[in-house]
Design an enzyme around this catalytic site. Structure first.
Site, PDB file in Angstrom:
ATOM      1  CD  GLU A 140      -8.153  -4.132  10.110  1.00  0.00           C
ATOM      2  OE1 GLU A 140      -8.451  -3.625   9.007  1.00  0.00           O
ATOM      3  OE2 GLU A 140      -7.805  -3.468  11.097  1.00  0.00           O
ATOM      4  CG  ASP A 205       8.008   1.294   5.870  1.00  0.00           C
ATOM      5  OD1 ASP A 205       8.898   0.648   5.277  1.00  0.00           O
ATOM      6  OD2 ASP A 205       7.104   1.894   5.286  1.00  0.00           O
ATOM      7  CG  ASP A 207      10.289   3.212   0.711  1.00  0.00           C
ATOM      8  OD1 ASP A 207      11.097   3.452  -0.214  1.00  0.00           O
ATOM      9  OD2 ASP A 207       9.151   2.769   0.522  1.00  0.00           O
ATOM     10  CB  CYS A 227      21.035   2.747  -3.027  1.00  0.00           C
ATOM     11  SG  CYS A 227      20.020   1.792  -4.155  1.00  0.00           S
ATOM     12  NE  ARG A 258       9.305  -1.963  -7.183  1.00  0.00           N
ATOM     13  CZ  ARG A 258       8.261  -1.576  -7.896  1.00  0.00           C
ATOM     14  NH1 ARG A 258       7.541  -0.546  -7.479  1.00  0.00           N
ATOM     15  NH2 ARG A 258       7.921  -2.212  -9.000  1.00  0.00           N
ATOM     16  CG  HIS A 262       8.080  -3.634   6.313  1.00  0.00           C
ATOM     17  ND1 HIS A 262       7.149  -4.278   5.525  1.00  0.00           N
ATOM     18  CD2 HIS A 262       8.257  -2.415   5.753  1.00  0.00           C
ATOM     19  CE1 HIS A 262       6.775  -3.490   4.535  1.00  0.00           C
ATOM     20  NE2 HIS A 262       7.437  -2.349   4.643  1.00  0.00           N
ATOM     21  CG  ASP A 405       6.488   6.154   6.962  1.00  0.00           C
ATOM     22  OD1 ASP A 405       6.016   7.045   7.692  1.00  0.00           O
ATOM     23  OD2 ASP A 405       5.861   5.664   6.009  1.00  0.00           O
ATOM     24  CG  LEU A 416       4.178  -3.383   7.925  1.00  0.00           C
ATOM     25  CD1 LEU A 416       4.351  -2.034   7.229  1.00  0.00           C
ATOM     26  CD2 LEU A 416       5.244  -3.556   9.013  1.00  0.00           C
TER      27      LEU A 416
END
Length: 545
Positions: A140, A205, A207, A227, A258, A262, A405, A416
């Protein structure tokens, strides 16, 4: 960039090492999933207006945050949604609002898909072979189109068909989902039991927004080099655990474009895991539960699990620099209260509070040293000192350990974002990160689509009059196919080249192992068949008189 494949010892399938401490709270119940239908054969010019009209119904407009969550009961609701609607109306709209995708020029985006996107390596990666198979054909894909339209259950028999459809629709991005038992485009004609996800890479993931209670340099979607150190250490810790503890070898790390990264675990053993096994792996890796909101979110068992002990050694190397110095997380009295609440002894916390009352802006690194200095006068027993040492270790994990996550990792049918798509908010390409040198990756120097197209133009201007061939059909050659000898592909003229070269090497290693596994399986089947034949011959001879 260089690829350093893992060399960890292979472990038994389905067997995990003893898990680290269980989650303090863990809700496995996902919200409903939203499903949309295949694309129409051609996009009608009024399609945006139709999508807007369709969105007036409450059931047609879904929160984009729920797009990737799993709920089998939604199939019936989805059947009602599409009943009686023509093909053009099968494009489902999400709530209309300004999107970051408008920052990327659609023509530049189309040029990127046509000339720079690595179509052929992407096909080999997902197909695990140069010969088209259901590994790719039943996979998919989901497209995000202009205006926030989200199109699911797309599937393609070949990479050429996918490339042509992407060039036709020009999506701002596309996601990759699982391989199903049948072609996703045919799902409405199949019984529910006949259409199930079979396999997909195990994904993770990370973030930086999950670190907003820790990082002081940036917040929300903003990042800087200081960071980004949280992502760097996360890659180190998770990659070591996946290779050394769980025995995986083919792990692709990809910059999200950004503020995150992943991981795609591509080993066959990982791809065929069901949701139960995926949850077990996620629980094994998850130490910080739910972020540091309103109290302690780390509670480590002693003695430390080997994975946790190894992680502590990695975290300790950078905690002082990247957390205490760069973030200075306890510099104000209000911020220092978070640290005091994590200490095991009330008398110690009160003494530190009094000490810091006259030094409101005392640096975090000094306050961290104060904890031990004051403890020498307050804590008299060996047991109290032991609890303080363990508490300090917990603080290191609280502020620096990877924050996952986990819902992304738990479910086989989660989609993803694909590697090498353009992030709509920054224009940066989602390029691979070499886990052998995560410190060498600079997210702020990743090329943008505008920079790449300028580099192609500059290369052409510098090579005017040269007879050497040029390729303008993407990183896989014309129509995503083979590259003619001597042809310089457009991606080779840009700063995207080292990232695509790394991806090619990664895919080559994966395909080589898959091919060897197929040969071993075929050889084993032949030997088994020959053995059965020999048994039958012996049995037949024993029956002769």
């Amino acid at each position: 960039m260089s690829n350093t494949p893992g060399s960890s010892t292979e472990q038994e399938e389905d067997v995990l090492p003893d898990a680290p401490p269980p989650a303090l709270s863990d809700d496995d119940a996902p919200p409903p999933i939203v499903k949309t239908e295949p694309a129409p054969s051609s996009p009608p010019p009024e399609f945006a207006a139709k999508a807007e009209s369709a969105s007036t119904s409450a059931r047609d407009v879904k929160d984009v945050k729920t797009l990737f969550d799993d709920d089998d009961d939604d199939d019936a609701a989805d059947d009602d949604l599409i009943g009686g609607i023509n093909e053009a109306d099968l494009l489902a709209a999400v709530p209309k609002k300004p999107t970051a995708g408008e920052e990327v020029d659609p023509q530049a985006q189309l040029a990127f898909y046509q000339r720079l996107f690595p179509w052929r390596p992407l096909f080999h990666w997902l197909n695990h072979s140069a010969i088209p198979s259901t590994d790719f054909g039943h996979r998919e894909f989901a497209f995000t189109l202009a205006g926030g339209v989200y199109l699911r259950y797309q599937a393609f028999a070949t990479v050429d068909m996918m490339r042509k459809e992407v060039l036709r629709l020009n999506p701002s991005r596309f996601e990759i989902g699982p391989v199903y038992t049948a072609n996703p485009r045919d799902r409405k004609s199949l019984r529910k039991a006949a259409f199930k996800p079979m396999e997909k890479e195990l994904v993770f993931d990370i973030d930086l927004t999950d670190y907003d209670d820790v990082r002081t340099c940036c917040d929300k979607a903003n990042i800087c080099h200081r960071c980004w150190a949280f992502i760097t250490v996360a890659i180190k810790i998770l990659d070591a655990a996946l290779r050394d503890d769980l025995g995986f070898r083919h792990i692709l790390w990809v910059y999200s474009g950004r503020r995150g990264a992943h991981a795609w675990v591509c080993d066959k053993r990982a791809r065929v895991m069901d949701d139960t096994k995926r949850r077990a792996v996620a629980a094994y890796l998850e130490v910080v539960r739910g972020g540091n909101v309103g109290g302690k979110s780390v509670s480590l068992r002693r003695p430390l699990h080997p994975h946790v002990a190894r992680s502590l050694a990695i975290l300790s190397d950078g905690f002082v620099q990247h957390v205490l110095r760069d973030q200075d997380p306890w510099r104000t009295p209000a911020m220092a209260e978070k640290l005091l609440k994590l200490l095991p002894d009330k008398a110690l916390a009160d003494a530190l509070r009094r000490r810091w009352a006259g030094a409101a802006e005392r640096a975090s690194i000094e306050k961290w040293a104060d904890v031990n200095a004051v403890a020498k006068d307050i804590l008299k027993s060996q047991e109290a000192s032991k609890k303080l040492r363990e508490s300090r270790e917990d603080v290191v994990f609280e502020y620096y350990y990877p924050r996952l996550d986990v819902e992304v990792s738990k479910h086989l049918n989660h989609l993803l974002k694909s590697p090498f798509v353009i992030h709509p908010g920054t224009g940066r390409i989602c390029v691979p990160i070499d886990p052998a040198d995560p410190e060498g990756f600079d997210p702020l120097s990743v090329p943008t689509i505008g920079e790449l197209l300028r580099e192609v133009d500059e290369w052409k201007a510098e090579h005017v009059g040269e007879k050497k061939g040029e390729g303008e059909e993407g990183a896989g050659g014309k129509e995503g196919g083979a590259v003619e000898e001597g042809v310089v592909q457009d991606y080779e003229k840009t700063s995207l080249k080292p990232y695509i070269d790394y991806f090619r090497r990664f895919v080559a290693g994966l395909v080589k192992e898959e091919k060897s596994a197929v040969k071993r399986e075929a050889s084993g089947m032949r030997e088994e068949a020959e053995g059965e034949g020999a048994k039958r011959e012996v049995k037949a001879e024993s029956m002769e008189f």
